[in-house]
Scaffold this active site. Structure first.
Site, short mmCIF file in Angstrom:
data_model
loop_
_atom_site.label_atom_id
_atom_site.label_comp_id
_atom_site.label_asym_id
_atom_site.label_seq_id
_atom_site.Cartn_x
_atom_site.Cartn_y
_atom_site.Cartn_z
N LEU A 153 0.88 -1.16 0.00
CA LEU A 153 0.00 0.00 0.00
C LEU A 153 0.92 1.21 0.00
CD1 LEU A 153 -2.76 -0.86 2.66
CD2 LEU A 153 -2.96 -0.94 0.17
N ASP A 154 0.69 2.17 -0.90
CA ASP A 154 1.60 3.31 -0.95
C ASP A 154 1.49 4.15 0.33
OD1 ASP A 154 -0.30 5.54 -1.28
OD2 ASP A 154 -0.69 4.68 -3.24
N ARG A 155 2.41 5.04 0.49
CA ARG A 155 2.55 5.80 1.75
C ARG A 155 1.25 6.52 2.14
NH1 ARG A 155 7.39 10.17 2.97
NH2 ARG A 155 6.78 10.67 5.12
#
Length: 306
Positions: free
Chosen positions: A169-171
């Site tokens: 999951l991206d930041r």
């Protein structure tokens, strides 16, 4: 008000008493209902608290001394997924008995000594499965050279086993994230052929227009190929910046890129379901251990349930 004949007063009183009794019964029912709900809530809170303090021990069914491919051995050691292990090996970061091995399918013998970047690794005995409700501003990696906060910082108290996130999951994306040391399951859940179901809640920078809604459902084409969507819906018909999207693809930033392709920015993105797992009863930034039943269901998903 009509005057009651004294001769019939006792009957009138009986009617009044019946009404009072009925009201009392209603109050008693309501009390029992509220009492039951209170204890159910306490039971759920106690179960959630217990699940965060003790991981169920799920031992491997296959003996740890059997021969296995090197990439699988790395995955079962909690280093990374089998797919990522292939890159580690091909990059020359893995040694077997002090010799660099670049073949992922190399058969590891029971007495072999395996090192990755100079650190000796051993195959994990107990399998750990953690569901994290990831907050924003944490990156999905086991280590970061820039010293940014990682999801592993949130589960430091969970286990002494080496574990890693399944998928990414991206930041700036929050929500359901599975963390485990079960490399075989991680491989199954991330392999495109298994099409594991994912559901996201997205907040857009402006209301999603009907024509763009239809474009997304029809399937937009991104730089790395078509991006099919299974379900798209408005979460709130009075606020069309709120949408829910279901898809099976696990490609990098896939949801954000789908909306960008039709002219929208995603202001907030939250994964609410992954492979049947939800963040129900898990606060943002908190975690819990999966039950054995959930692990079995996950492995069923990983073998092709869509």
């Amino acid at each position: 008000m009509k005057k009651i004949d004294p001769r019939f007063a006792k009957f009138a009183n009986k009617k009044s008493n019946a009404a009072i009794k009925e009201a009392f019964k209603q109050e008693k029912r309501q009390y029992k209902k509220e009492r039951a709900a209170f204890f159910e809530q306490k039971k759920a809170e106690a179960a959630a608290k217990a699940s965060q303090t003790a991981a169920p021990k799920i031992e491997r069914k296959t003996p740890a001394t059997e021969q296995m491919p090197l990439n699988k051995y790395l995955a079962h050691s909690g280093i990374c997924s089998r797919r990522d292990a292939v890159e580690f090996i091909k990059d020359g970061k893995v040694k077997v008995n002090a010799a660099v091995i670049t073949e992922p399918g190399y058969k590891v013998q029971p007495a072999d000594v395996i090192t990755v970047n100079g650190k000796k690794i051993t195959r994990a005995k107990n399998l750990i499965y953690i569901l994290l409700n990831k907050p924003k501003d944490y990156i999905t990696t086991t280590d970061d050279p820039q010293k940014r906060k990682t999801v592993l910082d949130l589960i430091k108290t969970a286990t002494t086993e080496r574990v890693y996130p399944v998928g990414r999951l991206d930041r700036n994306t929050s929500g359901v994230l599975l963390i485990t040391n079960d490399g075989e399951l991680a491989q199954q859940l991330t392999h495109p052929s298994n099409e594991v179901r994912k559901i996201y809640a997205a907040t857009l920078n402006r209301p999603l227009e009907k024509k763009d809604f239809d474009k997304i459902l029809k399937g937009v084409v991104l730089e790395d190929g078509p991006a099919p969507v299974d379900v798209l819906a408005y979460s709130d018909m009075n606020d069309k910046t709120q949408v829910g999207i279901e898809l099976h693809s696990g490609r990098n930033r896939i949801v954000r890129r789908i909306f960008e392709a039709v002219g929208y920015d995603v202001k907030h993105l939250d994964r609410v379901m992954f492979g049947g797992l939800t963040k129900k009863n898990v606060e943002r930034g908190k975690f819990r251990f999966l039950t054995e039943k959930e692990v079995r269901n996950l492995k069923f998903f990983g073998k092709g349930k869509k």
